[in-house]
Design a protein around this motif. Structure first.
Motif, PDB file in Angstrom:
ATOM      1  N   LEU A 140     -83.362  12.290 -10.537  1.00 21.38           N
ATOM      2  CA  LEU A 140     -83.340  13.186  -9.386  1.00 21.38           C
ATOM      3  C   LEU A 140     -83.140  12.420  -8.082  1.00 21.38           C
ATOM      4  O   LEU A 140     -83.241  11.193  -8.048  1.00 21.38           O
ATOM      5  N   ALA A 141     -82.843  13.152  -7.055  1.00 19.64           N
ATOM      6  CA  ALA A 141     -82.866  12.607  -5.698  1.00 19.64           C
ATOM      7  C   ALA A 141     -83.643  13.610  -4.873  1.00 19.64           C
ATOM      8  O   ALA A 141     -83.267  14.782  -4.808  1.00 19.64           O
ATOM      9  N   ALA A 142     -84.748  13.169  -4.311  1.00 15.81           N
ATOM     10  CA  ALA A 142     -85.565  14.086  -3.521  1.00 15.81           C
ATOM     11  C   ALA A 142     -84.793  14.510  -2.273  1.00 15.81           C
ATOM     12  O   ALA A 142     -84.936  15.628  -1.796  1.00 15.81           O
ATOM     13  N   LEU A 143     -83.983  13.587  -1.769  1.00 11.05           N
ATOM     14  CA  LEU A 143     -83.155  13.902  -0.609  1.00 11.05           C
ATOM     15  C   LEU A 143     -81.780  13.285  -0.821  1.00 11.05           C
ATOM     16  O   LEU A 143     -81.644  12.071  -0.868  1.00 11.05           O
ATOM     17  N   ARG A 144     -80.804  14.153  -0.953  1.00 11.23           N
ATOM     18  CA  ARG A 144     -79.464  13.654  -1.238  1.00 11.23           C
ATOM     19  C   ARG A 144     -78.859  13.053   0.013  1.00 11.23           C
ATOM     20  O   ARG A 144     -78.682  13.744   1.014  1.00 11.23           O
TER      21      ARG A 144
ATOM     22  N   THR B 232     -85.476   7.954  -9.604  1.00  8.52           N
ATOM     23  CA  THR B 232     -85.189   8.457  -8.258  1.00  8.52           C
ATOM     24  C   THR B 232     -83.844   7.927  -7.753  1.00  8.52           C
ATOM     25  O   THR B 232     -83.214   7.091  -8.389  1.00  8.52           O
ATOM     26  N   LYS B 233     -83.459   8.426  -6.577  1.00 10.55           N
ATOM     27  CA  LYS B 233     -82.260   7.961  -5.858  1.00 10.55           C
ATOM     28  C   LYS B 233     -80.986   8.171  -6.680  1.00 10.55           C
ATOM     29  O   LYS B 233     -80.038   7.389  -6.585  1.00 10.55           O
ATOM     30  N   ALA B 234     -80.973   9.223  -7.499  1.00 12.06           N
ATOM     31  CA  ALA B 234     -79.818   9.490  -8.351  1.00 12.06           C
ATOM     32  C   ALA B 234     -78.575   9.822  -7.522  1.00 12.06           C
ATOM     33  O   ALA B 234     -77.467   9.852  -8.053  1.00 12.06           O
ATOM     34  N   ASP B 235     -78.766  10.074  -6.234  1.00 12.25           N
ATOM     35  CA  ASP B 235     -77.606  10.356  -5.379  1.00 12.25           C
ATOM     36  C   ASP B 235     -76.744   9.109  -5.151  1.00 12.25           C
ATOM     37  O   ASP B 235     -75.677   9.200  -4.555  1.00 12.25           O
ATOM     38  N   HIS B 236     -77.197   7.957  -5.612  1.00  5.51           N
ATOM     39  CA  HIS B 236     -76.348   6.766  -5.557  1.00  5.51           C
ATOM     40  C   HIS B 236     -75.269   6.774  -6.635  1.00  5.51           C
ATOM     41  O   HIS B 236     -74.381   5.931  -6.637  1.00  5.51           O
ATOM     42  N   LEU B 237     -75.405   7.685  -7.574  1.00  9.03           N
ATOM     43  CA  LEU B 237     -74.455   7.772  -8.678  1.00  9.03           C
ATOM     44  C   LEU B 237     -73.806   9.143  -8.691  1.00  9.03           C
ATOM     45  O   LEU B 237     -74.458  10.144  -8.396  1.00  9.03           O
TER      46      LEU B 237
ATOM     47  N   LEU C 244     -94.269   2.646  -8.450  1.00  7.35           N
ATOM     48  CA  LEU C 244     -94.415   1.384  -7.729  1.00  7.35           C
ATOM     49  C   LEU C 244     -93.868   1.541  -6.322  1.00  7.35           C
ATOM     50  O   LEU C 244     -93.128   2.478  -6.037  1.00  7.35           O
ATOM     51  N   SER C 245     -94.206   0.609  -5.439  1.00  5.57           N
ATOM     52  CA  SER C 245     -93.803   0.784  -4.051  1.00  5.57           C
ATOM     53  C   SER C 245     -92.276   0.811  -3.966  1.00  5.57           C
ATOM     54  O   SER C 245     -91.584   0.136  -4.730  1.00  5.57           O
ATOM     55  N   ARG C 246     -91.768   1.602  -3.082  1.00  9.78           N
ATOM     56  CA  ARG C 246     -90.335   1.861  -2.870  1.00  9.78           C
ATOM     57  C   ARG C 246     -89.716   2.733  -3.961  1.00  9.78           C
ATOM     58  O   ARG C 246     -88.496   2.901  -4.010  1.00  9.78           O
ATOM     59  N   ALA C 247     -90.519   3.268  -4.861  1.00 12.65           N
ATOM     60  CA  ALA C 247     -89.961   4.127  -5.907  1.00 12.65           C
ATOM     61  C   ALA C 247     -89.471   5.446  -5.338  1.00 12.65           C
ATOM     62  O   ALA C 247     -88.581   6.078  -5.907  1.00 12.65           O
ATOM     63  N   GLY C 248     -90.062   5.878  -4.227  1.00 13.92           N
ATOM     64  CA  GLY C 248     -89.621   7.121  -3.602  1.00 13.92           C
ATOM     65  C   GLY C 248     -90.702   8.187  -3.486  1.00 13.92           C
ATOM     66  O   GLY C 248     -90.388   9.376  -3.353  1.00 13.92           O
ATOM     67  N   LYS C 249     -91.961   7.801  -3.498  1.00 12.43           N
ATOM     68  CA  LYS C 249     -93.064   8.772  -3.462  1.00 12.43           C
ATOM     69  C   LYS C 249     -93.080   9.574  -2.165  1.00 12.43           C
ATOM     70  O   LYS C 249     -93.213  10.793  -2.179  1.00 12.43           O
ATOM     71  N   THR C 250     -92.975   8.855  -1.047  1.00 11.64           N
ATOM     72  CA  THR C 250     -93.090   9.528   0.247  1.00 11.64           C
ATOM     73  C   THR C 250     -91.968  10.538   0.432  1.00 11.64           C
ATOM     74  O   THR C 250     -92.194  11.679   0.857  1.00 11.64           O
ATOM     75  N   VAL C 251     -90.760  10.126   0.087  1.00  6.94           N
ATOM     76  CA  VAL C 251     -89.612  11.028   0.247  1.00  6.94           C
ATOM     77  C   VAL C 251     -89.751  12.208  -0.720  1.00  6.94           C
ATOM     78  O   VAL C 251     -89.481  13.357  -0.373  1.00  6.94           O
ATOM     79  N   PHE C 252     -90.217  11.934  -1.933  1.00  6.53           N
ATOM     80  CA  PHE C 252     -90.379  12.993  -2.923  1.00  6.53           C
ATOM     81  C   PHE C 252     -91.374  14.050  -2.441  1.00  6.53           C
ATOM     82  O   PHE C 252     -91.084  15.253  -2.476  1.00  6.53           O
TER      83      PHE C 252
ATOM     84  N   HIS D  64     -83.884   8.996   9.632  1.00  7.60           N
ATOM     85  CA  HIS D  64     -84.166   7.699   9.013  1.00  7.60           C
ATOM     86  C   HIS D  64     -85.230   7.887   7.939  1.00  7.60           C
ATOM     87  O   HIS D  64     -85.912   8.911   7.909  1.00  7.60           O
ATOM     88  N   TRP D  65     -85.371   6.898   7.066  1.00  5.32           N
ATOM     89  CA  TRP D  65     -86.337   7.019   5.987  1.00  5.32           C
ATOM     90  C   TRP D  65     -87.742   6.840   6.534  1.00  5.32           C
ATOM     91  O   TRP D  65     -87.963   6.014   7.414  1.00  5.32           O
ATOM     92  N   PRO D  66     -88.697   7.604   6.043  1.00 11.43           N
ATOM     93  CA  PRO D  66     -90.060   7.513   6.574  1.00 11.43           C
ATOM     94  C   PRO D  66     -90.771   6.246   6.101  1.00 11.43           C
ATOM     95  O   PRO D  66     -90.291   5.561   5.199  1.00 11.43           O
ATOM     96  N   ALA D  67     -91.916   5.980   6.714  1.00 11.44           N
ATOM     97  CA  ALA D  67     -92.745   4.846   6.278  1.00 11.44           C
ATOM     98  C   ALA D  67     -93.263   5.123   4.872  1.00 11.44           C
ATOM     99  O   ALA D  67     -93.680   6.227   4.553  1.00 11.44           O
ATOM    100  N   SER D  68     -93.237   4.093   4.022  1.00  8.92           N
ATOM    101  CA  SER D  68     -93.591   4.272   2.618  1.00  8.92           C
ATOM    102  C   SER D  68     -95.102   4.354   2.404  1.00  8.92           C
ATOM    103  O   SER D  68     -95.881   4.008   3.280  1.00  8.92           O
ATOM    104  N   THR D  69     -95.452   4.783   1.207  1.00 13.87           N
ATOM    105  CA  THR D  69     -96.849   4.864   0.814  1.00 13.87           C
ATOM    106  C   THR D  69     -97.522   3.495   0.879  1.00 13.87           C
ATOM    107  O   THR D  69     -97.009   2.529   0.322  1.00 13.87           O
ATOM    108  N   ARG D  70     -98.667   3.422   1.558  1.00 17.55           N
ATOM    109  CA  ARG D  70     -99.429   2.182   1.615  1.00 17.55           C
ATOM    110  C   ARG D  70    -100.766   2.313   0.889  1.00 17.55           C
ATOM    111  O   ARG D  70    -101.410   1.326   0.578  1.00 17.55           O
TER     112      ARG D  70
END
Ligand code: GDP
Length: 471
Positions: free
Chosen positions: A373-377, A333-338, A34-42, A96-102
């Motif tokens: 996982l975290a695509a980018l820590r 995703t975003k496992a680097d928050h933990l 879903l949007s903001r899940a982390g596709k672009t960064v991944f 900075h974080w890139p523009a997300s998948t549209r």
């Protein structure tokens, strides 16, 4: 294609010459969520780490990849995944974080691989390294959810949707307009537009509040269909009579057009050609949003997975013609928050969320795996003393102020059933309120000796998804 096991099943003879196709297998890797899940960064991080190997210790094929390079993609009419711009955003002077998948996009990464094993050595000795093309297809998970619309009439969809959203606060305005509308009256385009705009606003607000079940998917991510009749409809209560030329009749027709002109072509032209799939999930975000959002994510994932179970859906079976996705990775995703001590719990929660969905996929013969996982820590781990306790925290740079901050997001429960299941629905939020406040900027890539890789388990994801095809 018809090559044997390790060499890969798909060859794209339409793209490459026949002899090239025979020796240059293609892996079509779908990346969704879903949007903001982390596709672009991944995708950006996966490609960067495959181009510049050495930070993927758990990816067994890495050592055999002699070269990796971006090439023109095979599908000339699909937007190209904007790798360079996204990488630039993540690794520039002020990351900075890139523009997300549209919408859907594609990128081809070609890998020159030394064959492995005895037979590989034999073949390799004769032919040298071979080239494997990795075609990455990025598409919104919202589009997969649309599959459930195919089996419904406009009347059924309207009724279900209105019932489901009737008590959501985000839907109050739309519900008021829809209830006041009489679908039996003659179509007036501005009224149809008011309904569609209000319904779209509801979907956006619902997504923002953490609801996952927001179909039709193109209402959220319309691309070049924005404003077209095929996106100018909304669910309506069925009027007593539905005369020709009425609003309800026209909405019914547009719903049918959405199915045949938007949903079906996507599945036929893109989904049906995928070999391997990553489904990214912002599980931490849903946990933070609360029990309803988590339950909704569970239901939504079961629905998304319906697409990977061809036997269940006649349309999908007909377009797949025997092909199938043979591996599906579910990644929180975003496992680097933990702190990493909590990653196994996050994975267990992800697994519990997917139990039903996974059973279905297993039924269809796909191998599945869940991981965190975290695509980018964006953080580093620390132990802090706080009120006589020691806390495992993560520290990063805040996106808005540029200041360093440490976060202790809270402890995930040992038993995922404490979060998932009907018993827990009434509660507010689980993770600490700091969780959403802490929006970390992507970390500068310093990569000092001794630093861990700038990702978490991206190499394991690559291992599961790709390694067997690169043998
Ligand atoms: P998309 O809509 O699926 O393409 O999602 P994005 O890839 O644009 O990611 C959405 C947001 O999630 C980003 O802007 C980041 O704020 C956050 N994010 C994604 N991946 C990571 C990650 O690996 N670590 C952290 N800390 N945040 C991430």
């Amino acid at each position: 294609g018809g090559l044997t096991g390790g060499i890969g099943r798909r060859v794209d003879a339409a793209v490459a010459g026949v002899s090239e196709a025979l020796f240059e297998p293609v892996i079509r890797l779908g990346v969704t969520g879903l949007s903001r899940a982390g596709k672009t960064v991944f995708i950006t991080s996966l490609v960067a780490n495959l181009l510049d190997r050495g930070r993927m210790p758990q990816f067994s094929a890495a050592g055999r990849i002699e070269a990796a390079f971006l090439q023109p993609q095979p599908d000339d009419t699909l937007p190209r995944f904007d790798y360079e711009a996204h990488l630039g955003a993540l690794t520039g002077a002020t990351p900075h974080w890139p523009a997300s998948t549209r919408a859907i996009s594609e990128l081809r990464l070609s890998l020159r691989v030394q064959p492995s094993g005895f037979l590989g050595g034999l073949i390799g000795g004769l032919t040298g390294p071979r080239t494997v093309h990795l075609d990455i297809i990025d598409y919104p998970g919202e589009w997969l959810l649309d599959l459930s619309l195919l089996g419904k009439t406009y009347a059924e969809w309207s009724e279900l949707t209105l019932e489901r959203i009737a008590h959501r606060t985000q839907a109050a305005e739309f519900m008021a307009i829809a209830r006041a509308e009489d679908g039996g009256l003659r179509l007036e385009e501005p009224r149809a537009q008011v309904l569609a705009v209000a319904f779209t606003a509801y979907l956006q607000a619902a997504r923002g509040a953490g609801w996952s079940d927001c179909t039709p998917g193109r209402f959220l991510l319309p691309g070049d269909l924005a404003g077209s009749p095929v996106l100018t409809f909304a669910p309506l209560p069925k009027p007593g009579s539905v005369p020709r030329g009425s609003l309800y009749r026209e909405m019914d027709r547009r719903f049918a057009a959405y199915k045949s002109l938007v949903i079906k072509p996507f599945f036929r032209d893109h989904f049906a050609r995928i070999d391997r799939q990553v489904v990214l999930m912002d599980v931490l975000g849903a946990i933070h949003a609360g029990p309803m959002a988590l339950e909704d994510m569970r239901r939504t994932m079961a629905e998304i997975l319906g697409a990977f179970r061809p036997g269940q859906n006649g349309f999908i079976s007909s377009i797949l013609m025997g092909r199938r996705v043979d591996k599906i990775l579910f990644a929180a995703t975003k496992a680097d928050h933990l702190h990493h001590s909590q990653h196994p719990k996050l994975t267990a929660i992800t697994q519990a969320l997917l139990r039903e969905a996974r059973d279905r996929a297993a039924f269809a013969g796909a191998e599945t795996q869940a991981m965190s996982l975290a695509a980018l820590r964006a953080t580093v781990e620390e132990v802090r003393e706080h009120g006589g306790e020691t806390l495992d925290v993560v520290r990063g740079t805040l996106l808005d102020t540029g200041k360093q901050a440490a976060m202790f997001a809270g402890l995930l429960p040992d038993d995922p059933n404490h979060l998932i299941g009907p018993a827990r629905k009434g509660e507010a939020a689980w993770l600490d309120s700091d969780y959403t406040v802490m929006n970390f900027a992507p970390a500068r890539l310093t990569l000092r000796p001794g630093d861990g890789p700038p990702h978490i388990r991206l190499d394991r994801a690559a291992e599961f998804l790709l390694a067997d095809r690169l043998g």
